[in-house]
Enzyme design. Structure first.
Site, PDB file in Angstrom:
ATOM      1  N   ASP A  58     -39.656 -40.087   8.918  1.00  0.00           N
ATOM      2  CA  ASP A  58     -40.389 -40.783   7.858  1.00  0.00           C
ATOM      3  C   ASP A  58     -41.707 -41.362   8.362  1.00  0.00           C
ATOM      4  O   ASP A  58     -41.917 -41.533   9.564  1.00  0.00           O
ATOM      5  CB  ASP A  58     -39.548 -41.939   7.301  1.00  0.00           C
ATOM      6  CG  ASP A  58     -38.409 -41.462   6.426  1.00  0.00           C
ATOM      7  OD1 ASP A  58     -38.189 -40.243   6.333  1.00  0.00           O
ATOM      8  OD2 ASP A  58     -37.728 -42.327   5.836  1.00  0.00           O
ATOM      9  N   HIS A 203     -38.260 -41.777  12.688  1.00  0.00           N
ATOM     10  CA  HIS A 203     -39.626 -42.021  12.224  1.00  0.00           C
ATOM     11  C   HIS A 203     -40.629 -41.338  13.151  1.00  0.00           C
ATOM     12  O   HIS A 203     -40.431 -41.293  14.367  1.00  0.00           O
ATOM     13  CB  HIS A 203     -39.910 -43.518  12.148  1.00  0.00           C
ATOM     14  CG  HIS A 203     -39.102 -44.218  11.098  1.00  0.00           C
ATOM     15  ND1 HIS A 203     -37.767 -44.530  11.266  1.00  0.00           N
ATOM     16  CD2 HIS A 203     -39.432 -44.630   9.844  1.00  0.00           C
ATOM     17  CE1 HIS A 203     -37.309 -45.111  10.172  1.00  0.00           C
ATOM     18  NE2 HIS A 203     -38.294 -45.185   9.293  1.00  0.00           N
TER      19      HIS A 203
END
Length: 247
Positions: A58, A203
């Site tokens: 992400d 991430h």
């Protein structure tokens, strides 16, 4: 006798609260009500015995950590799914292009990263459409995958996603790497909850104060280890087919 029974009940509850009873709850035992209620729109994991894992990243792209993560994935010939922020796609178009050219799947992660359950459904629609245009203009990719910031969705949001032709993607394994953890902590978080059909949350970028060096190092060690254990890495669309077929 009654006092003794009460004592043991209190002792058991205390042990549960401090984590001394039972092993960590596995993702297979967890429930995902939105996936159960909207199986044609939502996925948090695939219900399968196949040893497949989908890595997802992400908040990218950026120039600090996204290229390093791409290097590790290329090193081991692993394809992943990147949920991109529109504002960062706009700022780092070359990195966004590289994600796609390296063979990874791109998903929509909104433009500004709001917590959608604190805003209106119309605002979610605006966020998706604005980011959709940004991703399309930079990469020429029209994605139908969406991950909500913080995973925050409710029934109204899911119904809107369905109307827009999107598939919502959650996760069943959380690395917690956004906390700037060490590689050992990240590996522990992943390996303690990994399971066939898992979607792993990581991430590839973050706030400038966040250090994702641990993510890069952990990936470099997790991928070969899990391959040795018989796991295969797939993208979210591939996992979707395993869970739902081509629907």
């Amino acid at each position: 006798m009654r006092n003794n029974r009460s004592f043991f009940i209190l002792k058991f509850l205390l042990m549960v609260n401090i984590g001394l009873v039972c092993a960590p709850i596995s993702a297979q035992a967890s429930t995902y009500p939105l996936q159960a209620k909207y199986p044609n729109t939502m996925i948090y994991k695939a219900h399968t015995k196949q040893k497949v894992i989908a890595l997802s990243f992400d908040d990218g792209p950026d120039q600090r950590f996204t290229p390093l993560i791409l290097d590790v994935l290329n090193k081991y010939d692993v394809k992943a799914t990147f949920f991109l922020l529109g504002t960062r796609v706009h700022t780092y178009p070359d990195i966004a292009k590289r994600i796609y050219s390296d063979g990874h799947v791109i998903g929509n992660h909104t433009f500004w990263h709001p917590k959608l359950t604190k805003t209106s459904v119309q605002n979610m629609k605006w966020e998706l459409e604005k980011n959709e245009k940004e991703i399309l203009s930079v990469t020429n990719v029209k994605t139908n995958l969406f991950r909500a910031p913080y995973g925050a969705l409710n029934d109204q949001h899911v119904k809107q996603l369905e109307q827009m032709g999107y598939r919502g993607v959650g996760w069943s394994v959380d690395s917690d790497d956004w906390k700037s953890l060490s590689s050992d902590e990240i590996k522990k978080n992943v390996l303690n909850t990994i399971h066939p059909g898992a979607i792993v949350l990581m991430h590839s970028a973050g706030h400038w104060t966040q250090n994702l060096t641990g993510t890069v190092k952990a990936l470099n060690e997790l991928i070969p280890y899990l391959k040795e254990k018989g796991y295969t890495f797939v993208t979210i669309p591939e996992l979707w087919i395993i869970e739902n077929g081509n629907s």
